[in-house]
Design a protein around this motif. Sequence first.
Motif, PDB file in Angstrom:
ATOM      1  N   VAL A 237       0.767  -1.349   0.076  1.00  0.00           N
ATOM      2  CA  VAL A 237       0.045  -0.007  -0.004  1.00  0.00           C
ATOM      3  C   VAL A 237       0.770   1.269  -0.089  1.00  0.00           C
ATOM      4  N   GLY A 238       2.043   1.355   0.193  1.00  0.00           N
ATOM      5  CA  GLY A 238       2.752   2.466   0.225  1.00  0.00           C
ATOM      6  C   GLY A 238       3.067   2.924   1.658  1.00  0.00           C
ATOM      7  N   ARG A 239       2.690   4.052   2.170  1.00  0.00           N
ATOM      8  CA  ARG A 239       3.180   4.572   3.450  1.00  0.00           C
ATOM      9  C   ARG A 239       2.369   3.928   4.232  1.00  0.00           C
ATOM     10  N   LEU A 240       2.752   3.856   5.653  1.00  0.00           N
ATOM     11  CA  LEU A 240       2.087   3.132   6.661  1.00  0.00           C
ATOM     12  C   LEU A 240       1.903   4.029   8.092  1.00  0.00           C
ATOM     13  N   SER A 241       0.865   4.099   8.707  1.00  0.00           N
ATOM     14  CA  SER A 241       0.895   4.959   9.816  1.00  0.00           C
ATOM     15  C   SER A 241       1.237   4.608  10.870  1.00  0.00           C
ATOM     16  N   TRP A 242       1.649   5.290  11.850  1.00  0.00           N
ATOM     17  CA  TRP A 242       2.200   5.292  13.158  1.00  0.00           C
ATOM     18  C   TRP A 242       1.595   4.347  13.948  1.00  0.00           C
ATOM     19  N   SER A 243       0.078   4.223  13.863  1.00  0.00           N
ATOM     20  CA  SER A 243      -0.974   3.245  14.406  1.00  0.00           C
ATOM     21  C   SER A 243      -0.375   1.917  13.943  1.00  0.00           C
ATOM     22  N   VAL A 244      -0.416   1.716  12.877  1.00  0.00           N
ATOM     23  CA  VAL A 244      -0.120   0.456  12.288  1.00  0.00           C
ATOM     24  C   VAL A 244       1.077  -0.350  12.731  1.00  0.00           C
ATOM     25  N   ILE A 245       2.103   0.773  12.834  1.00  0.00           N
ATOM     26  CA  ILE A 245       3.727   0.330  13.358  1.00  0.00           C
ATOM     27  C   ILE A 245       3.609   0.019  14.629  1.00  0.00           C
ATOM     28  N   ARG A 246       2.765   0.639  15.383  1.00  0.00           N
ATOM     29  CA  ARG A 246       2.821   0.465  16.999  1.00  0.00           C
ATOM     30  C   ARG A 246       1.894  -0.892  17.175  1.00  0.00           C
ATOM     31  N   ARG A 247       0.783  -0.976  16.384  1.00  0.00           N
ATOM     32  CA  ARG A 247       0.019  -2.240  16.568  1.00  0.00           C
ATOM     33  C   ARG A 247       0.827  -3.716  16.260  1.00  0.00           C
ATOM     34  N   VAL A 248       1.628  -3.544  15.016  1.00  0.00           N
ATOM     35  CA  VAL A 248       2.364  -4.982  14.749  1.00  0.00           C
ATOM     36  C   VAL A 248       3.604  -4.805  15.651  1.00  0.00           C
ATOM     37  N   SER A 249       3.969  -4.153  16.270  1.00  0.00           N
ATOM     38  CA  SER A 249       5.234  -4.017  17.259  1.00  0.00           C
ATOM     39  C   SER A 249       4.453  -4.686  18.396  1.00  0.00           C
ATOM     40  N   ARG A 250       3.331  -4.419  18.854  1.00  0.00           N
ATOM     41  CA  ARG A 250       2.574  -5.038  20.030  1.00  0.00           C
ATOM     42  C   ARG A 250       2.425  -6.353  19.959  1.00  0.00           C
ATOM     43  N   GLN A 251       1.702  -6.879  18.601  1.00  0.00           N
ATOM     44  CA  GLN A 251       1.294  -8.127  18.407  1.00  0.00           C
ATOM     45  C   GLN A 251       2.633  -9.131  18.337  1.00  0.00           C
ATOM     46  N   GLU A 252       3.771  -8.501  17.972  1.00  0.00           N
ATOM     47  CA  GLU A 252       5.031  -9.371  17.886  1.00  0.00           C
ATOM     48  C   GLU A 252       5.849  -9.421  19.357  1.00  0.00           C
ATOM     49  N   ARG A 253       5.036  -8.819  20.107  1.00  0.00           N
ATOM     50  CA  ARG A 253       5.955  -8.430  21.659  1.00  0.00           C
ATOM     51  C   ARG A 253       6.195  -9.864  22.116  1.00  0.00           C
ATOM     52  N   PRO A 254       5.071 -10.871  22.226  1.00  0.00           N
ATOM     53  CA  PRO A 254       5.149 -12.196  22.873  1.00  0.00           C
ATOM     54  C   PRO A 254       6.667 -12.897  22.636  1.00  0.00           C
ATOM     55  N   ILE A 255       7.258 -12.600  21.347  1.00  0.00           N
ATOM     56  CA  ILE A 255       8.531 -13.230  21.120  1.00  0.00           C
ATOM     57  C   ILE A 255       9.812 -12.813  22.079  1.00  0.00           C
ATOM     58  N   ILE A 256       9.522 -11.540  22.435  1.00  0.00           N
ATOM     59  CA  ILE A 256      10.534 -11.070  23.618  1.00  0.00           C
ATOM     60  C   ILE A 256       9.966 -11.567  25.079  1.00  0.00           C
ATOM     61  N   GLU A 257       8.809 -11.427  25.247  1.00  0.00           N
ATOM     62  CA  GLU A 257       8.261 -12.011  26.579  1.00  0.00           C
ATOM     63  C   GLU A 257       8.588 -13.343  26.718  1.00  0.00           C
ATOM     64  N   ALA A 258       8.687 -14.185  25.637  1.00  0.00           N
ATOM     65  CA  ALA A 258       8.826 -15.751  26.102  1.00  0.00           C
ATOM     66  C   ALA A 258      10.213 -15.905  26.315  1.00  0.00           C
ATOM     67  N   ALA A 259      10.954 -14.884  26.342  1.00  0.00           N
ATOM     68  CA  ALA A 259      12.404 -15.037  26.695  1.00  0.00           C
ATOM     69  C   ALA A 259      12.928 -14.842  28.116  1.00  0.00           C
ATOM     70  N   VAL A 260      11.782 -13.997  28.825  1.00  0.00           N
ATOM     71  CA  VAL A 260      12.052 -13.327  30.075  1.00  0.00           C
ATOM     72  C   VAL A 260      12.063 -14.420  31.234  1.00  0.00           C
ATOM     73  N   PRO A 261      11.154 -15.663  30.886  1.00  0.00           N
ATOM     74  CA  PRO A 261      11.157 -16.615  32.140  1.00  0.00           C
ATOM     75  C   PRO A 261      12.505 -17.343  32.158  1.00  0.00           C
ATOM     76  N   PRO A 262      13.085 -17.740  31.091  1.00  0.00           N
ATOM     77  CA  PRO A 262      14.402 -18.797  31.101  1.00  0.00           C
ATOM     78  C   PRO A 262      15.280 -17.507  31.446  1.00  0.00           C
ATOM     79  N   ALA A 263      15.294 -16.392  31.228  1.00  0.00           N
ATOM     80  CA  ALA A 263      16.393 -15.442  31.570  1.00  0.00           C
ATOM     81  C   ALA A 263      16.440 -15.065  33.116  1.00  0.00           C
ATOM     82  N   ALA A 264      14.957 -15.091  33.498  1.00  0.00           N
ATOM     83  CA  ALA A 264      14.998 -14.882  34.843  1.00  0.00           C
ATOM     84  C   ALA A 264      15.342 -16.284  35.745  1.00  0.00           C
TER      85      ALA A 264
END
Length: 207
Positions: free
Chosen positions: A112-139
Motif C-alpha cells: 500500500v505504500g505509506r504506513l501510519s504510526w498506529s499500524v507500526i505500533r500495533r504490529v510491534s505490540r502483536q509481535e511482543r510475545p517473542i520477547i516476553e517468552a525469553a524473560v522466564p528462562p532469563a529470570a
Amino acid sequence: MAHHAVRSPVIVAPDGPGKTPEAAAESESDPEAAAAAAAAAAAEAAAEPDSEARGDYTGAVYGSLLAASVVVGAGTLGSFPRLQLIVLLLGTGIVFWAAHVFARLFGARLLVGRLSWSVIRRVSRQERPIIEAAVPPAAAAAITPLFDLGPQGIAWLALLVALAGQVGWATVAARRAGASRRLMVVAGAINLLLGLLIVLLKVGLAH
C-alpha cells in the motif's frame, strides 16, 4: 405555513453505508482522497492478522522454542557465565522480534505504500510475545545463585523453563481457539516432543 426540510435520497452501496448523491459525487470527484482511504484500509488489513491469529499465542510458542534453541546453541560453544546467558537470551529475543516486525511492515509497505504510526505500533505490540517468552528462562538463569548452580546447571534450568513455556503456551493457544480437551493434550504433547528433541540435541552435542 410550516416548511418541511427536504432530505436528499440515500443511495445504498452494496458493501458500505448509504451515501447521499452529494457525498457520492464528492467521492467520485476526488479520486486521490478515495485512493488514500483505500490505501489506509489496505495497510490496516495487511498489518492486522485475523482474530484467530491474534489469539493463538504463536509468538509466545515461537519465542519459547527460540529461547530453548539459544540455550542449546550457547552450550555447544562452552560454559557461558550467567550474565552472558541472560543477555544472549534477551538480546536474541529482541533481534527476532525486530525481524518479525520489519518483515510484516515491509510486506504491508510493498502493498500500500505509506504506513501510519498506529499500524507500526500495533504490529510491534502483536509481535511482543517473542520477547516476553525469553524473560522466564532469563529470570531462571538470574536466580540460580540461590541454588548454587554451576554453568551446566544454569543452562539446564533455563532450558527446562523455556520448554515448559513452550508447552504451556501451546496448550493455552489450543484452549483459546476452542479446541477440545483431546486436541489440547495433542498440542501439548507435540510441543513436548519438540522440546525433548531439543534436549536430546543438547545431550548429543555435549558429548
